[in-house]
Design a protein around this motif. Structure first.
Motif, short mmCIF file in Angstrom:
data_model
loop_
_atom_site.label_atom_id
_atom_site.label_comp_id
_atom_site.label_asym_id
_atom_site.label_seq_id
_atom_site.Cartn_x
_atom_site.Cartn_y
_atom_site.Cartn_z
N ALA A 173 0.82 -1.21 0.00
CA ALA A 173 0.00 0.00 0.00
C ALA A 173 0.85 1.26 0.00
O ALA A 173 0.32 2.37 -0.05
CB ALA A 173 -0.93 0.00 1.21
N ARG A 232 0.03 3.18 -5.95
CA ARG A 232 0.54 2.42 -4.82
C ARG A 232 1.17 1.18 -5.41
O ARG A 232 0.83 0.77 -6.53
CB ARG A 232 -0.58 2.07 -3.84
CG ARG A 232 -1.16 3.32 -3.17
CD ARG A 232 -2.13 3.00 -2.07
NE ARG A 232 -2.77 4.22 -1.59
CZ ARG A 232 -2.26 5.02 -0.65
NH1 ARG A 232 -1.11 4.71 -0.07
NH2 ARG A 232 -2.88 6.10 -0.29
N ASP A 280 -0.71 -1.47 -7.33
CA ASP A 280 -1.28 -1.18 -8.64
C ASP A 280 -0.57 -1.96 -9.75
O ASP A 280 -1.18 -2.30 -10.76
CB ASP A 280 -1.14 0.31 -8.98
CG ASP A 280 -2.11 1.16 -8.18
OD1 ASP A 280 -3.19 0.65 -7.84
OD2 ASP A 280 -1.79 2.32 -7.90
N VAL A 338 -5.29 0.32 5.24
CA VAL A 338 -5.16 1.17 4.06
C VAL A 338 -5.25 0.33 2.78
O VAL A 338 -5.91 0.70 1.81
CB VAL A 338 -3.83 1.96 4.09
CG1 VAL A 338 -3.63 2.74 2.80
CG2 VAL A 338 -3.80 2.90 5.28
N GLU A 369 -8.89 -0.79 2.12
CA GLU A 369 -9.66 0.37 1.68
C GLU A 369 -9.30 0.70 0.22
O GLU A 369 -10.16 1.03 -0.59
CB GLU A 369 -9.32 1.55 2.60
CG GLU A 369 -9.76 2.91 2.12
CD GLU A 369 -11.22 3.18 2.44
OE1 GLU A 369 -11.76 2.48 3.32
OE2 GLU A 369 -11.81 4.08 1.80
N TYR A 370 -8.01 0.59 -0.07
CA TYR A 370 -7.54 0.96 -1.40
C TYR A 370 -8.02 -0.03 -2.47
O TYR A 370 -8.50 0.36 -3.52
CB TYR A 370 -6.01 1.04 -1.41
CG TYR A 370 -5.47 1.55 -2.72
CD1 TYR A 370 -5.65 2.88 -3.08
CD2 TYR A 370 -4.81 0.72 -3.61
CE1 TYR A 370 -5.18 3.36 -4.28
CE2 TYR A 370 -4.33 1.19 -4.81
CZ TYR A 370 -4.52 2.53 -5.15
OH TYR A 370 -4.06 3.00 -6.35
N SER A 379 -5.05 2.81 -11.28
CA SER A 379 -4.95 3.12 -9.86
C SER A 379 -6.26 3.75 -9.43
O SER A 379 -7.09 4.11 -10.26
CB SER A 379 -3.80 4.10 -9.61
OG SER A 379 -4.09 5.34 -10.21
N ARG A 380 -6.44 3.84 -8.13
CA ARG A 380 -7.62 4.52 -7.61
C ARG A 380 -7.32 6.01 -7.67
O ARG A 380 -6.76 6.58 -6.75
CB ARG A 380 -7.89 4.05 -6.18
CG ARG A 380 -9.30 4.33 -5.71
CD ARG A 380 -9.58 3.68 -4.36
NE ARG A 380 -9.95 2.28 -4.44
CZ ARG A 380 -11.18 1.83 -4.75
NH1 ARG A 380 -12.14 2.68 -4.99
NH2 ARG A 380 -11.42 0.54 -4.81
#
Lengths: 368, 400
Positions: free
Chosen positions: B31, B39, B42, B66, B69-70, B278-279
């Motif tokens: 992360a 991150r 990814d 994290v 969540e990611y 990626s987010r």
């Protein structure tokens, strides 16, 4: 907030900006480096707690559909409600809608199905931030039939527009369509709130009587027959009604206060693309500009907005320009006051210039 | 209806990453932010979807908040699927043998039922701490062609670094005759990249055997792979050519970030064929007012100072008069006026006060004796106060 459904006109007033709407709906006009104009009305709705939005489309809405997709980027891909496209409806007697009232007819079945008590009806040609739930509260408090949102500014006389006066309670006492006198007035920003059932009755009545104009046949006489109120919006408001105002609304973003007001505490949702971060070469010189992901800058950029994937070649100087997605600018060019639509290529050594009141416009996909 | 997936990927994301020090105090290594807007995770996730693999188990254990969540429902990688998609696999409680993941092999062993749900023919094992782009489908094709039981991706590394890796000794046809984990005297420089494709039934078989072996450390490199080789299973190497970097140390993480810079970078993220997803955060494009040279900048920033040879993450504010040289700024960082940053990695949510000094110019910093080759490291969420100072090579995980 009270249960509310949203309706957005994505394709009205397009004649104001023919350059930018040649290939797309007005709501789909790119803005601010990564947004489309419709993002503002749509994000306002989402941030006001609205989870069902009907999007009225007309023609050329492929770009808009591509942008909106399932609505997931606005959290509007839902089992219940969500984002619903309302394509133009026509039967054997009618062709595509020609005005706001005819367009509104296409929402009938959508609104009949909606369980929500209130409806917010918005245009998509403006940049602003407003919590619509405040307008609903105002509407309920006044027990109004229609609440029209206004912004006070100098009347621009070049287009169809509505101004009105209110009494101290906010009730509309006089309404003018295209008034000939200028000055600072209460300008209707084509954003209204009403009960869903009221709007449905209104549409039904309009069909029966053969009304043609929402302004002339409904709002204007409504001052005397309906309870119409004006809600004051006093935040930043930029209406895109010409190439010059489009240019100004974009360059307004160089002002930190405006950036913070529109984008600060609440997200403006938009379609997300995965481009690499912007890259600055050791020859880059960038001042007072917005630079998006995917850009590659080797030249000089001043007071400009670079959308995703824009390349600026070595020795090139770009000043006061808006370069949309994937514009490729060659080496040793000189561009000033240019608005270049998506995917255009400017070859090496080109010199192009417009001025603030009349930016030089380059069509989508041009090779110059 | 027949519901199966040909290949399921299992991503080992549970490691603590202790050699990243303050950067992994509160988050798992995969992360950790990388390359301004990404991150680390990814890269393997994007490689999966770009290789046609749409079923990925992410094995987490250490500080997963994290990371969970990611990854979320996997939508940024198109891994939100009705059948398959990305799944976070945490250690769970069972009737007997409730336990944490005890090693890479044990972690996969504990999720055999997950893999079997998809009835896969092949299983791809990945690490969550590598930066690279790879088409796993090509590797799978090679695995099928050689009819191997296990294929190990490898690449040539400089001979002097070979003893840091698992080394493959291979025959001419690429088959492996010996596997040495971090050998003192390596016989070859073919290093395992920690990417394996197993024929599923063989994997399940050897995981069961390994689990039953009390002396095993439950590690792929140390136990499972040697056991398979010893038993005479067909094991092949798959040579990868291209950029690949293990970012398990501060120095290598810094280097990998710097590899993105320049007009002809060592590692190119801009090509549109194999996009790293990626987010992406919702933010305006970066506002640039200062001087930004040979750097990359993510969205949402407000850059009014001077930035040279640096990687600037999302939503960073660099005020007028601030200077940032040879740095990695991960995201949501404020650098106040007059602050000078040199040769440093700054984690997310850090604030650096006016006229503070962090690190030293690279030429001086590298002479400093430290665990990080002179790179100053600031951990997540800390504040460096006005006129504060962080020396070259210093690792800081509380306010200074």
């Amino acid at each position: 907030m009270a249960s509310t459904v949203g309706v957005i006109f994505s394709s009205i007033n397009e004649e104001n900006v023919p350059e930018l709407t040649k290939v797309r709906s007005i709501g789909s006009i790119p803005y601010g480096g990564r947004y489309r104009l419709v993002d503002f009305a749509l994000s306002n709705m989402v941030n006001s707690g609205i989870t069902t939005v009907g999007m009225i489309t007309k023609s050329n809405y492929q770009s808009l559909m591509d942008h909106l997709g399932s609505g997931k980027d606005w959290d509007l891909a839902r089992k219940e409600g969500g984002l619903i496209l309302l394509p133009p409806y026509s039967d054997e007697t009618e062709t595509l809608y020609k005005n706001r009232l005819e367009a509104l007819k296409s929402t009938t079945s959508f609104l009949k199905k909606a369980k929500e008590d209130f409806v917010v009806i918005a245009d998509s040609d403006a940049v602003y931030k407003l919590d619509y739930s405040r307008v609903i509260d105002f509407h309920v408090k006044n027990n109004a039939d229609i609440t029209m949102v206004y912004h006070e500014h100098e009347v621009k006389q070049s287009h169809y527009y509505i101004t009105f006066d209110t009494d101290s309670t906010g009730r509309i006492t006089e309404l003018d369509i295209n008034p000939t006198s200028g000055g600072v007035k209460k300008n209707y920003i084509n954003l209204m709130v009403a009960r869903t059932s009221f709007i449905l009755d209104l549409i039904q009545n309009a069909i029966q009587r053969g009304f043609k104009s929402f302004g002339r046949d409904i709002l204007s006489p409504g001052v005397n027959t309906l309870k119409m109120y004006g809600y004051k919006y006093d935040g930043y408001y930029a209406n895109i009604d010409s190439l010059a105002s489009y240019f100004k609304a974009n360059t307004d973003l160089f002002d930190k206060n405006i950036r913070n007001e529109i984008f600060g505490d609440r997200d403006v949702y938009t379609k997300v693309n995965d481009s690499a971060p912007a890259k600055f070469a050791s020859t880059a010189k960038v001042t007072n500009s917005l630079v998006s992901d995917g850009c590659l800058i080797e030249g000089t950029v001043e007071n400009s907005i670079l959308f995703r994937g824009v390349k600026i070649g070595k020795g090139t100087i770009v000043k006061n320009c808006i370069l949309m997605t994937d514009n490729i600018i060659g080496e040793n060019c000189n561009l000033a006051y240019v608005v270049s639509d998506k995917n255009s290529v400017i070859r090496d050594n080109r010199v192009l210039a417009g001025c603030e009141a009349q930016p030089y416009f380059i069509n989508k996909g041009s090779l110059i | 209806m027949l519901r199966k997936k040909e290949c399921v990927a299992m991503l080992l994301a549970g490691g603590q990453g202790s050699r990243l020090y303050a950067l992994t105090s509160n988050i798992a290594k995969p992360a950790v932010a990388f390359g301004a807007k990404y991150r680390i995770i990814d890269f393997p996730l994007s490689n999966c979807i770009n290789s046609g693999i749409d079923t990925v188990g992410v094995l987490t254990q250490y500080q997963p908040l994290v990371l969970n969540e990611y990854v979320g429902n996997g939508q940024p990688w198109d891994l939100d699927r009705t059948f398959g998609g990305v799944h976070i696999l945490s250690p769970y409680e069972a009737k007997k043998d409730t336990s944490w993941y005890k090693g890479t092999a044990n972690a996969i062993y504990q999720n055999i039922r997950f893999m079997k749900m998809y009835d896969p023919e092949y299983v791809l094992i990945l690490s969550g701490d590598h930066i690279y782009k790879m088409d796993y489908d090509k590797m799978l094709a090679a695995h099928k062609e050689t009819k191997a039981d296990c294929t190990i991706a490898c690449m040539q590394v400089p001979m002097e670094e070979a003893s840091r890796f698992g080394i493959l000794n291979t025959n001419k046809d690429g088959s492996i005759y010996e596997f040495e984990e971090k050998p003192k005297k390596p016989k070859s420089n073919l290093a395992s990249m920690g990417i394996y494709i197993f024929t599923a039934e063989k994997l399940f078989k050897y995981l069961e055997l390994d689990e039953a072996d009390r002396d095993s450390e439950k590690d792929f490199g140390k136990n499972v792979l040697p056991a398979m080789l010893k038993a005479g299973e067909k094991m092949f190497s798959y040579k990868f050519e291209g950029y690949w970097k293990d970012v398990g140390t501060i120095t290598s993480l810094w280097e990998a970030n710097m590899d993105l810079l320049g007009m002809v970078p060592n590692f190119e993220l801009r090509d549109q064929n194999r996009v790293i997803h990626s987010r992406s955060p919702l933010a305006l494009p970066a506002f640039v007012e200062g001087e930004v040279l040979n750097s990359i900048v993510a969205t949402g920033g407000d850059i009014e100072g001077k930035v040279v040879n640096s990687v600037i993450g999302t939503n960073c504010v660099i005020e007028k008069g601030a200077e940032v040289n040879d740095c990695v700024l991960m995201g949501n960082i404020t650098v106040k006026a007059g602050a000078k940053l040199n040769y440093a990695i700054i984690d997310e949510e850090v604030e650096i006060g006016e006229n503070a000094i962090v690190g030293a110019p690279i030429s001086e910093a590298v002479k400093v004796e430290s665990k990080t080759s002179g790179i100053a490291v600031l951990g997540r969420g800390i504040t460096v106060k006005k006129n504060g100072k962080v020396s070259a090579g210093e690792i800081v995980d509380k306010n200074v």
